[in-house]
Design a protein around this motif. Structure first.
Motif, PDB file in Angstrom:
ATOM      1  N   THR A  32       1.960   2.263  -2.399  1.00 35.80           N
ATOM      2  CA  THR A  32       1.152   1.294  -3.136  1.00 35.80           C
ATOM      3  C   THR A  32       2.001   0.566  -4.170  1.00 35.80           C
ATOM      4  N   ALA A  33       2.823   1.310  -4.901  1.00 36.87           N
ATOM      5  CA  ALA A  33       3.671   0.692  -5.924  1.00 36.87           C
ATOM      6  C   ALA A  33       4.658  -0.287  -5.303  1.00 36.87           C
ATOM      7  N   ALA A  34       5.253   0.084  -4.173  1.00 40.58           N
ATOM      8  CA  ALA A  34       6.218  -0.806  -3.522  1.00 40.58           C
ATOM      9  C   ALA A  34       5.538  -2.101  -3.087  1.00 40.58           C
ATOM     10  N   ALA A  35       4.340  -2.001  -2.553  1.00 38.39           N
ATOM     11  CA  ALA A  35       3.632  -3.201  -2.096  1.00 38.39           C
ATOM     12  C   ALA A  35       3.213  -4.082  -3.272  1.00 38.39           C
ATOM     13  N   VAL A  36       2.665  -3.476  -4.301  1.00 43.42           N
ATOM     14  CA  VAL A  36       2.150  -4.243  -5.437  1.00 43.42           C
ATOM     15  C   VAL A  36       3.283  -4.833  -6.270  1.00 43.42           C
ATOM     16  N   ASN A  37       4.352  -4.094  -6.445  1.00 42.70           N
ATOM     17  CA  ASN A  37       5.430  -4.530  -7.332  1.00 42.70           C
ATOM     18  C   ASN A  37       6.412  -5.506  -6.695  1.00 42.70           C
ATOM     19  N   THR A  38       6.299  -5.753  -5.411  1.00 37.26           N
ATOM     20  CA  THR A  38       7.242  -6.668  -4.760  1.00 37.26           C
ATOM     21  C   THR A  38       6.637  -8.033  -4.451  1.00 37.26           C
ATOM     22  N   VAL A  39       5.420  -8.251  -4.882  1.00 34.97           N
ATOM     23  CA  VAL A  39       4.785  -9.557  -4.669  1.00 34.97           C
ATOM     24  C   VAL A  39       4.487 -10.183  -6.033  1.00 34.97           C
ATOM     25  N   PRO A  40       4.272 -11.487  -6.065  1.00 39.67           N
ATOM     26  CA  PRO A  40       3.874 -12.102  -7.330  1.00 39.67           C
ATOM     27  C   PRO A  40       2.573 -11.486  -7.847  1.00 39.67           C
ATOM     28  N   VAL A  41       2.405 -11.501  -9.161  1.00 38.38           N
ATOM     29  CA  VAL A  41       1.249 -10.860  -9.794  1.00 38.38           C
ATOM     30  C   VAL A  41      -0.068 -11.353  -9.202  1.00 38.38           C
ATOM     31  N   GLU A  42      -0.160 -12.642  -8.903  1.00 37.72           N
ATOM     32  CA  GLU A  42      -1.423 -13.179  -8.387  1.00 37.72           C
ATOM     33  C   GLU A  42      -1.749 -12.668  -6.979  1.00 37.72           C
ATOM     34  N   LEU A  43      -0.782 -12.075  -6.287  1.00 37.96           N
ATOM     35  CA  LEU A  43      -1.028 -11.524  -4.951  1.00 37.96           C
ATOM     36  C   LEU A  43      -1.104  -9.997  -4.945  1.00 37.96           C
ATOM     37  N   SER A  44      -1.049  -9.372  -6.111  1.00 37.33           N
ATOM     38  CA  SER A  44      -1.016  -7.906  -6.155  1.00 37.33           C
ATOM     39  C   SER A  44      -2.302  -7.277  -5.630  1.00 37.33           C
ATOM     40  N   GLY A  45      -3.447  -7.899  -5.860  1.00 39.71           N
ATOM     41  CA  GLY A  45      -4.698  -7.374  -5.311  1.00 39.71           C
ATOM     42  C   GLY A  45      -4.706  -7.399  -3.793  1.00 39.71           C
ATOM     43  N   MET A  46      -4.193  -8.484  -3.233  1.00 43.78           N
ATOM     44  CA  MET A  46      -4.111  -8.587  -1.781  1.00 43.78           C
ATOM     45  C   MET A  46      -3.125  -7.556  -1.221  1.00 43.78           C
ATOM     46  N   ALA A  47      -2.018  -7.371  -1.906  1.00 44.10           N
ATOM     47  CA  ALA A  47      -1.028  -6.390  -1.456  1.00 44.10           C
ATOM     48  C   ALA A  47      -1.616  -4.983  -1.476  1.00 44.10           C
ATOM     49  N   SER A  48      -2.360  -4.669  -2.520  1.00 46.49           N
ATOM     50  CA  SER A  48      -2.992  -3.356  -2.611  1.00 46.49           C
ATOM     51  C   SER A  48      -4.026  -3.172  -1.498  1.00 46.49           C
ATOM     52  N   ALA A  49      -4.801  -4.215  -1.220  1.00 47.60           N
ATOM     53  CA  ALA A  49      -5.811  -4.135  -0.159  1.00 47.60           C
ATOM     54  C   ALA A  49      -5.173  -3.951   1.214  1.00 47.60           C
ATOM     55  N   VAL A  50      -4.110  -4.702   1.474  1.00 43.36           N
ATOM     56  CA  VAL A  50      -3.427  -4.570   2.768  1.00 43.36           C
ATOM     57  C   VAL A  50      -2.819  -3.182   2.911  1.00 43.36           C
ATOM     58  N   THR A  51      -2.248  -2.665   1.823  1.00 43.88           N
ATOM     59  CA  THR A  51      -1.687  -1.314   1.850  1.00 43.88           C
ATOM     60  C   THR A  51      -2.771  -0.288   2.153  1.00 43.88           C
ATOM     61  N   THR A  52      -3.925  -0.429   1.529  1.00 44.71           N
ATOM     62  CA  THR A  52      -5.032   0.497   1.775  1.00 44.71           C
ATOM     63  C   THR A  52      -5.508   0.403   3.221  1.00 44.71           C
ATOM     64  N   LEU A  53      -5.597  -0.806   3.736  1.00 45.22           N
ATOM     65  CA  LEU A  53      -6.013  -1.002   5.131  1.00 45.22           C
ATOM     66  C   LEU A  53      -5.016  -0.354   6.095  1.00 45.22           C
ATOM     67  N   LEU A  54      -3.737  -0.607   5.889  1.00 45.50           N
ATOM     68  CA  LEU A  54      -2.724  -0.054   6.785  1.00 45.50           C
ATOM     69  C   LEU A  54      -2.615   1.462   6.655  1.00 45.50           C
ATOM     70  N   ARG A  55      -2.798   1.980   5.453  1.00 44.79           N
ATOM     71  CA  ARG A  55      -2.783   3.429   5.255  1.00 44.79           C
ATOM     72  C   ARG A  55      -3.938   4.068   6.034  1.00 44.79           C
ATOM     73  N   GLY A  56      -5.127   3.489   5.958  1.00 48.14           N
ATOM     74  CA  GLY A  56      -6.266   4.010   6.709  1.00 48.14           C
ATOM     75  C   GLY A  56      -6.035   3.944   8.214  1.00 48.14           C
ATOM     76  N   PHE A  57      -5.451   2.842   8.654  1.00 44.57           N
ATOM     77  CA  PHE A  57      -5.130   2.697  10.076  1.00 44.57           C
ATOM     78  C   PHE A  57      -4.140   3.772  10.513  1.00 44.57           C
TER      79      PHE A  57
END
Length: 195
Positions: free
Chosen positions: A64-89
């Motif tokens: 989660t930290a790698a996904a959120v911290n490597t994108v611009p701040v305005e995209l951090s929510g999307m990065a967290s959501a995609v990470t959660t989706l892929l983790r569940g998958f």
């Protein structure tokens, strides 16, 4: 483990934690593969399961930290959501794939061992019929005698050990990929949401 993860993420790059979590998970899986099937005590299994669990905990927080911290701040929510989706998958697909590998391997091992087991033709046919309908787990749960029980236990041990080894190998490959290819550091002052 959450407070420890927050402290670690403040001091260590997510890719290092990700790799460490994957290596710990791989070590736990290798430990499970090395355990004798006859020893079913809780004290035997617990250390390997704790090691795998610690690795998984590091892995999830770092992912989660790698996904959120490597994108611009305005995209951090999307990065967290995609990470959660892929983790569940991955949590749905991974056990299905490893279970298929393990049980297919166990079924093949049982089929190869049956002709050389010295069973009566009727008993061998009964084992083959049960295995054809329900696989090696069905044979293990059917009352077919101690010789068949030993055969299916050996086949299942072989299959599950292969599953543990495949999981460990996948973790080690993912750890190498994360160390070699994952870049990006921590953003100062960013609170990393933990799952």
């Amino acid at each position: 483990m959450g407070p420890l993860l927050v402290r670690l993420l403040g001091k260590v790059a997510p890719r290092v934690m990700l790799a460490a979590g994957l290596v710990l998970t791989a070590a736990g899986q290798l430990w499970l593969a090395s355990l004798p099937v006859s020893d079913t005590g809780l004290l035997t299994l617990t250390p390997a399961l704790i090691l795998s669990g610690m690795g998984f905990g590091l892995l999830i927080g770092a992912l989660t930290a790698a996904a959120v911290n490597t994108v611009p701040v305005e995209l951090s929510g999307m990065a967290s959501a995609v990470t959660t989706l892929l983790r569940g998958f991955g949590q749905a697909l991974g056990p299905a794939v490893i279970g298929t590998v393990a049980l297919t391997s166990a079924g093949n091992a049982l089929a190869q061992a049956l002709p050389h087991a010295g069973l009566a033709a009727a008993q061998q046919h009964a084992v083959q019929a049960v295995a054809a309908e329900g696989g090696p787990l069905a044979v293990a749960s059917a009352p077919m005698g101690p010789r068949v029980g030993a055969l299916v236990t050996e086949a299942l041990t072989h299959g599950y050990n292969l599953g543990f080894l495949v999981t460990a190998l996948a973790c080690l490959v993912a750890a190498a990929i994360s160390v070699l290819f994952l870049r990006g550091g921590r953003r100062s002052g960013l609170a990393v949401p933990l799952p």
